[in-house]
Every structure is written in structure tokens, then in C-alpha cells.
Design an enzyme around this catalytic site. Structure first.
Site, PDB file in Angstrom:
ATOM      1  N   ARG A 118       0.885  -1.180   0.000  1.00  0.00           N
ATOM      2  CA  ARG A 118       0.000   0.000   0.000  1.00  0.00           C
ATOM      3  C   ARG A 118       0.912   1.215   0.000  1.00  0.00           C
ATOM      4  O   ARG A 118       1.639   1.450   0.957  1.00  0.00           O
ATOM      5  CB  ARG A 118      -0.926   0.003   1.214  1.00  0.00           C
ATOM      6  CG  ARG A 118      -1.654   1.317   1.381  1.00  0.00           C
ATOM      7  CD  ARG A 118      -2.803   1.243   2.361  1.00  0.00           C
ATOM      8  NE  ARG A 118      -3.909   0.493   1.800  1.00  0.00           N
ATOM      9  CZ  ARG A 118      -5.135   0.423   2.333  1.00  0.00           C
ATOM     10  NH1 ARG A 118      -5.390   1.093   3.452  1.00  0.00           N
ATOM     11  NH2 ARG A 118      -6.081  -0.274   1.770  1.00  0.00           N
ATOM     12  N   HIS A 141      -7.464   0.841  -6.579  1.00  0.00           N
ATOM     13  CA  HIS A 141      -7.641  -0.092  -5.450  1.00  0.00           C
ATOM     14  C   HIS A 141      -8.274  -1.370  -6.023  1.00  0.00           C
ATOM     15  O   HIS A 141      -9.422  -1.693  -5.733  1.00  0.00           O
ATOM     16  CB  HIS A 141      -8.534   0.559  -4.393  1.00  0.00           C
ATOM     17  CG  HIS A 141      -8.470  -0.094  -3.042  1.00  0.00           C
ATOM     18  ND1 HIS A 141      -7.638  -1.163  -2.754  1.00  0.00           N
ATOM     19  CD2 HIS A 141      -9.134   0.176  -1.882  1.00  0.00           C
ATOM     20  CE1 HIS A 141      -7.801  -1.510  -1.499  1.00  0.00           C
ATOM     21  NE2 HIS A 141      -8.693  -0.723  -0.943  1.00  0.00           N
ATOM     22  N   GLN A 165     -10.069  -4.142  -3.854  1.00  0.00           N
ATOM     23  CA  GLN A 165     -11.390  -3.743  -3.367  1.00  0.00           C
ATOM     24  C   GLN A 165     -12.466  -4.034  -4.405  1.00  0.00           C
ATOM     25  O   GLN A 165     -13.546  -4.550  -4.086  1.00  0.00           O
ATOM     26  CB  GLN A 165     -11.385  -2.237  -3.041  1.00  0.00           C
ATOM     27  CG  GLN A 165     -12.707  -1.731  -2.510  1.00  0.00           C
ATOM     28  CD  GLN A 165     -13.040  -2.305  -1.146  1.00  0.00           C
ATOM     29  OE1 GLN A 165     -12.208  -2.260  -0.241  1.00  0.00           O
ATOM     30  NE2 GLN A 165     -14.232  -2.853  -0.990  1.00  0.00           N
ATOM     31  N   ASP A 174     -17.694   6.709  -1.250  1.00  0.00           N
ATOM     32  CA  ASP A 174     -16.458   6.475  -0.498  1.00  0.00           C
ATOM     33  C   ASP A 174     -16.171   7.757   0.277  1.00  0.00           C
ATOM     34  O   ASP A 174     -16.823   8.789   0.065  1.00  0.00           O
ATOM     35  CB  ASP A 174     -15.317   6.132  -1.479  1.00  0.00           C
ATOM     36  CG  ASP A 174     -14.020   5.738  -0.782  1.00  0.00           C
ATOM     37  OD1 ASP A 174     -14.043   5.482   0.444  1.00  0.00           O
ATOM     38  OD2 ASP A 174     -12.972   5.703  -1.459  1.00  0.00           O
ATOM     39  N   CYS A 228     -16.446   1.005   0.461  1.00  0.00           N
ATOM     40  CA  CYS A 228     -15.292   0.130   0.722  1.00  0.00           C
ATOM     41  C   CYS A 228     -14.894   0.120   2.191  1.00  0.00           C
ATOM     42  O   CYS A 228     -14.195  -0.780   2.630  1.00  0.00           O
ATOM     43  CB  CYS A 228     -14.119   0.545  -0.158  1.00  0.00           C
ATOM     44  SG  CYS A 228     -13.458   2.180   0.236  1.00  0.00           S
ATOM     45  N   ARG A 279     -13.300  -9.249   0.763  1.00  0.00           N
ATOM     46  CA  ARG A 279     -11.891  -8.933   0.534  1.00  0.00           C
ATOM     47  C   ARG A 279     -11.059 -10.198   0.766  1.00  0.00           C
ATOM     48  O   ARG A 279     -10.140 -10.505   0.018  1.00  0.00           O
ATOM     49  CB  ARG A 279     -11.420  -7.825   1.495  1.00  0.00           C
ATOM     50  CG  ARG A 279     -12.029  -6.450   1.246  1.00  0.00           C
ATOM     51  CD  ARG A 279     -11.550  -5.841  -0.054  1.00  0.00           C
ATOM     52  NE  ARG A 279     -10.109  -5.713  -0.093  1.00  0.00           N
ATOM     53  CZ  ARG A 279      -9.406  -4.700   0.408  1.00  0.00           C
ATOM     54  NH1 ARG A 279     -10.039  -3.687   0.966  1.00  0.00           N
ATOM     55  NH2 ARG A 279      -8.069  -4.685   0.329  1.00  0.00           N
TER      56      ARG A 279
END
Ligand code: CP
Ligand code: NVA
Length: 309
Positions: A107, A134, A137, A225, A264, A292
Site C-alpha cells: 500500500r 484499489h 477492493q 467512499d 469500501c 476482501r
């Protein structure tokens, strides 16, 4: 993205529909097996190093647990504690770590840094979030929609709020899965050049507008988000400008009756979404979080070139 013989998982648009469909099928199969108490040791003795330059709850725990369930092991590393924070290059870090571990998940805010790492690594690299994308996700999100509503192809999807990394990966997915994605973002936070290019490339599968009500009208899925992503600095101004983009019961009432709501997580309740919506019957946010785990197990098996059947 396959570089030579390496299976990197960096961005949704590195893949074909068939490749992602294959991974989603594997994810569903692995989830079913886990529910039956079957934990196939497909990655026995493999070691995944995880580098976090930023905070994470879901990504770190789901990758860690996923590797353990598959018989593998993990190393949790913080960028701050590594020589990366003293200017060792990503390329040198990648070359060194490739001598020790079997794969790297990272990340890191800069997508260019992710690409530098992947270019130099001699083991698979997985994107655990950059400012651009991402992809892990979105694999979980696709899986979640299909669990609840069946094949996502042709679905009408509304994105409401900021234009960020999660949106970027959704744009790529909409193109591959032939969805009708309508994106409502304020002019002040309109997509950056790179995302704009991908929206244009998606053609009829992604449309950019400003009005959240128009986007949500008749949608099968409403997504939002946080208004302040990791790396954003202008939090107060973002909250002010994005206020009309809150997903609340009024806005949700414009969507199809059986529309799903996704986020998410982490959510900022009272900002981009109200408690009523996120805790309401249309919300599948905790299924997304669970998936996930399953989706990433499939991604890991793909990265390691391991057949799960
Ligand atoms: N959705 C997500 O990536 O969550 P974390 O930041 O907690 O990993
Ligand atoms: N857009 C958010 C996602 C967090 C999982 C961020 O980048 O902070």
C-alpha cells in the site's frame, strides 16, 4: 499484468474480462470451501511480505488471514520502519525483498512508485491501494454484487461523491463487465487526467455528470467512499463542497427499490453516508469487507500460478 513470467496484480485494466471472471469464480469456490471447513493448503510455506506506507484495517487483516488459511505465512512491514523511509529506492527494495519472499503486497500512495517496485521485483507484486487504484477492493465488490443480484454485466451503477482510487478501479471494471456506470462528482473534484482518460476509454460504460440525483435514478447499485482519501490535505473544504453528495435515505429512494449500497470502508458516518443508509437493509458493506478475504485468496492463487480446483 504478467511481466515475463510474473503475475503482478496492479490494476483492473491490466486484465481481460475472462481473467477476472476466472479469479471471481475461484473466490466463490474458495469461500464455499471455507464455509464447509475446507482450508486447502494451496500456498503452503509461501511467504507474502506486506508493506504498508499508510493505515489499513481490512487490507492488512484479510491478506494476513487469507495467506494463513491457504497454508502460507506473512510479514507485516511498515514503510516507516524500513530503509525506504531513509531513501532506499523502491527498485533496490524490490530486488532485495525478492531474494527473501515469494510475493509482495504494498500500500503506497504513488502509483509510479508501485510500478517502479513491480518493474524491479522478481516475485509477484499486488497493489494494496495507491492514489490511482484499489483493484483488490473492486474484486470484492464485484463478488458481493453478484452474490446478491447475479451477473453484474449490464447493471446500472451510480458512483456519488469524490473522484478517487476506488472510482478509478470501478471505471475499469465497468468497461470490462459492460456495466452502465454513472459518476456524479462536483466540478471542483472532477477526475484527474489519468482517470478522465479511462472514463473516455470506457465509452458507453461510464458517464460523468454533476447531479447525484440524476446518477442514482433507477440504479441497481449506489456506491460512495470517503470524501477525504489518504493523502488529501483539504479536508474541511472537501466536506463543504461534497456535502450535497451525501448518500442518505432521500437520495437512495431514487434508486431501484432493491438497489444495493456499497462503501469500501472505512466510512465517515454523517459525511458521505448516513447511519440509516449504511446500517439499512440495502447496505452490503460488511459483505464487501468479508469478500476482501475470499477475493484476495483467489488473487494470491493467481499470482502464485496455483490452480484452486
Ligand atoms: N477498504 C480498505 O481498503 O480498507 P482498509 O484501508 O482498512 O484496508
Ligand atoms: N479512497 C480511500 C479508500 C480507503 C480504503 C482512500 O484512498 O483513503
Amino acid at each position: 499484468m504478467t511481466t515475463g513470467s510474473l503475475n503482478h496484480f496492479l490494476s483492473i485494466d491490466d486484465f481481460s474480462y475472462a481473467e477476472l471472471r476466472g479469479m471471481l469464480n475461484q473466490a466463490t469456490a474458495l469461500k464455499a470451501r471455507l464455509k464447509d471447513g475446507d482450508r486447502p493448503q494451496l500456498l503452503k510455506d509461501k511467504v507474502l511480505a506486506m508493506i504498508f506506507e499508510r493505515q489499513s484495517t481490512r487490507t492488512r487483516v484479510s491478506f494476513d488471514v487469507g495467506m494463513r488459511q491457504l497454508g502460507g505465512q506473512t510479514l507485516m512491514l511498515s514503510g516507516q520502519e524500513m530503509q525506504l523511509s531513509r531513501e532506499e529506492t523502491l527498485a533496490d527494495t524490490a530486488k532485495v525483498m525478492s531474494r527473501y519472499v515469494d510475493a509482495i503486497m504494498i500500500r503506497i500512495l504513488s502509483h509510479a512508485d508501485l510500478l517502479e517496485l513491480a518493474e524491479a521485483a522478481t516475485v509477484p507484486v499486488i497493489n494494496g491501494l495507491t492514489r490511482r487504484a484499489h483493484p483488490c477492493q473492486i474484486m470484492a465488490d464485484l463478488m458481493t454484487f453478484e452474490e446478491h443480484r447475479g451477473d453484474i454485466r449490464g447493471a446500472k451503477i451510480a458512483w456519488v461523491g469524490d473522484s478517487n482510487n476506488v472510482l478509478h478501479s470501478w471505471v475499469n471494471a465497468a468497461e470490462l463487465f459492460e456495466c452502465e456506470l454513472t459518476i456524479a462528482v462536483p466540478d471542483e473534484y472532477s477526475p484527474e487526467k489519468d482517470l478522465m482518460q479511462d472514463i473516455t476509454r470506457a465509452g458507453k460504460y461510464a458517464k460523468l455528470i454533476e447531479d447525484p440525483r440524476e446518477a442514482v435514478e433507477g440504479a441497481d447499485l449506489v456506491i460512495t467512499d470517503t470524501w477525504v482519501s489518504m493523502g488529501d490535505v483539504d479536508a474541511a473544504e472537501r466536506r463543504r463542497v461534497l456535502k450535497p453528495y451525501q448518500v442518505n435515505t432521500n437520495l437512495m429512494s431514487l434508486a431501484n427499490k432493491d438497489a444495493l449500497f456499497m462503501h469500501c470502508l472505512p466510512a465517515h458516518r454523517g459525511d458521505e453516508v448516513t447511519d440509516e443508509v449504511i446500517d439499512g437493509p440495502q447496505s452490503v458493506v460488511f459483505d464487501e469487507a468479508e469478500n476482501r478475504l475470499h477475493a484476495q485468496k483467489a488473487v494470491l492463487c493467481w499470482a502464485f500460478g496455483v490452480e484452486t480446483n
